[in-house]
Design a protein around this motif. Structure first.
Motif, PDB file in Angstrom:
ATOM      1  N   MET A 197       0.841  -1.194   0.000  1.00 58.54           N
ATOM      2  CA  MET A 197       0.000   0.000   0.000  1.00 58.54           C
ATOM      3  C   MET A 197       0.879   1.248   0.000  1.00 58.54           C
ATOM      4  N   GLY A 198       0.399   2.250  -0.685  1.00 59.29           N
ATOM      5  CA  GLY A 198       1.152   3.499  -0.744  1.00 59.29           C
ATOM      6  C   GLY A 198       0.254   4.698  -0.535  1.00 59.29           C
ATOM      7  N   TRP A 199       0.871   5.775  -0.086  1.00 58.27           N
ATOM      8  CA  TRP A 199       0.214   7.079  -0.035  1.00 58.27           C
ATOM      9  C   TRP A 199       0.970   8.009  -0.979  1.00 58.27           C
ATOM     10  N   PHE A 200       0.211   8.746  -1.735  1.00 58.54           N
ATOM     11  CA  PHE A 200       0.751   9.741  -2.653  1.00 58.54           C
ATOM     12  C   PHE A 200       0.008  11.048  -2.423  1.00 58.54           C
ATOM     13  N   ARG A 201       0.553  12.125  -2.945  1.00 54.97           N
ATOM     14  CA  ARG A 201      -0.146  13.399  -2.834  1.00 54.97           C
ATOM     15  C   ARG A 201       0.075  14.237  -4.079  1.00 54.97           C
ATOM     16  N   GLN A 202      -0.867  15.128  -4.328  1.00 55.37           N
ATOM     17  CA  GLN A 202      -0.761  16.036  -5.459  1.00 55.37           C
ATOM     18  C   GLN A 202      -1.017  17.450  -4.985  1.00 55.37           C
ATOM     19  N   PRO A 203       0.057  18.232  -4.814  1.00 57.74           N
ATOM     20  CA  PRO A 203      -0.104  19.638  -4.410  1.00 57.74           C
ATOM     21  C   PRO A 203      -0.759  20.433  -5.534  1.00 57.74           C
ATOM     22  N   PRO A 204      -1.334  21.569  -5.215  1.00 54.04           N
ATOM     23  CA  PRO A 204      -1.987  22.386  -6.246  1.00 54.04           C
ATOM     24  C   PRO A 204      -1.032  22.744  -7.372  1.00 54.04           C
ATOM     25  N   GLY A 205      -1.418  22.460  -8.606  1.00 52.91           N
ATOM     26  CA  GLY A 205      -0.624  22.814  -9.769  1.00 52.91           C
ATOM     27  C   GLY A 205       0.617  21.978  -9.989  1.00 52.91           C
ATOM     28  N   LYS A 206       0.755  20.877  -9.238  1.00 48.80           N
ATOM     29  CA  LYS A 206       1.956  20.049  -9.369  1.00 48.80           C
ATOM     30  C   LYS A 206       1.601  18.610  -9.704  1.00 48.80           C
ATOM     31  N   GLU A 207       2.637  17.837 -10.008  1.00 49.06           N
ATOM     32  CA  GLU A 207       2.440  16.428 -10.316  1.00 49.06           C
ATOM     33  C   GLU A 207       2.199  15.628  -9.034  1.00 49.06           C
ATOM     34  N   ARG A 208       1.580  14.480  -9.197  1.00 48.14           N
ATOM     35  CA  ARG A 208       1.396  13.575  -8.067  1.00 48.14           C
ATOM     36  C   ARG A 208       2.763  13.056  -7.637  1.00 48.14           C
ATOM     37  N   GLU A 209       2.978  12.966  -6.324  1.00 51.31           N
ATOM     38  CA  GLU A 209       4.272  12.536  -5.807  1.00 51.31           C
ATOM     39  C   GLU A 209       4.123  11.492  -4.711  1.00 51.31           C
ATOM     40  N   PHE A 210       5.161  10.694  -4.588  1.00 53.25           N
ATOM     41  CA  PHE A 210       5.198   9.634  -3.587  1.00 53.25           C
ATOM     42  C   PHE A 210       5.340  10.218  -2.189  1.00 53.25           C
ATOM     43  N   VAL A 211       4.637   9.609  -1.228  1.00 54.92           N
ATOM     44  CA  VAL A 211       4.754  10.003   0.177  1.00 54.92           C
ATOM     45  C   VAL A 211       5.327   8.862   1.015  1.00 54.92           C
ATOM     46  N   ALA A 212       4.672   7.694   0.981  1.00 51.19           N
ATOM     47  CA  ALA A 212       5.096   6.584   1.825  1.00 51.19           C
ATOM     48  C   ALA A 212       4.525   5.289   1.274  1.00 51.19           C
ATOM     49  N   THR A 213       5.180   4.188   1.621  1.00 48.01           N
ATOM     50  CA  THR A 213       4.683   2.880   1.235  1.00 48.01           C
ATOM     51  C   THR A 213       4.962   1.879   2.340  1.00 48.01           C
ATOM     52  N   VAL A 214       4.127   0.855   2.401  1.00 46.01           N
ATOM     53  CA  VAL A 214       4.268  -0.201   3.398  1.00 46.01           C
ATOM     54  C   VAL A 214       4.088  -1.542   2.715  1.00 46.01           C
TER      55      VAL A 214
END
Length: 120
Positions: free
Chosen positions: A33-50
């Motif tokens: 499982m992973g968590w990703f995030r997409q800041p305003p106006g930016k590409e989706r990026e990796f946060v964490a994985t387990v």
């Protein structure tokens, strides 16, 4: 597998939030499982994985030491505890599932996203 993320909201800088992701469908423990995030106006990026068992985790440099990913296979859920939040953590956060643990955005299944906004 279907994923439903929740727990986002508005928080002041320095505060904490806990995101949850509930899974249904196929065997949850089969997937990393992973968590990703997409800041305003930016590409989706990796946060964490387990990993599937929860025994291995990996974090982006920007969140290491502040965020903690965990999972509960009995509850078909993965969590992201976010502490010491900063305005730059503001983003839509997504959970994702894949048979292979990865930091790339190549996960097979994605949740719908939950908004996290950190005010300064």
């Amino acid at each position: 597998v279907q994923l439903q993320a929740s727990g986002g909201g508005l928080v002041e800088a320095g505060g904490s939030l806990r995101l949850s992701c509930a899974a249904s469908g196929r065997t949850f423990s089969y997937y990393a499982m992973g968590w990703f995030r997409q800041p305003p106006g930016k590409e989706r990026e990796f946060v964490a994985t387990v990993s599937q068992s929860g025994g291995r985790t990996f974090y982006a440099d920007s969140v290491r030491g502040r965020f903690t990913i965990s999972r509960d296979n009995a509850k078909n859920a993965v969590y992201l505890q976010m502490n010491s939040l900063r305005p730059e953590d503001t983003a839509v956060y997504y959970c994702a599932a894949d048979p292979v643990m990865s930091t790339g955005t190549v996960y097979d299944y994605w949740g719908q996203g939950t908004q996290v906004t950190v005010s300064s």
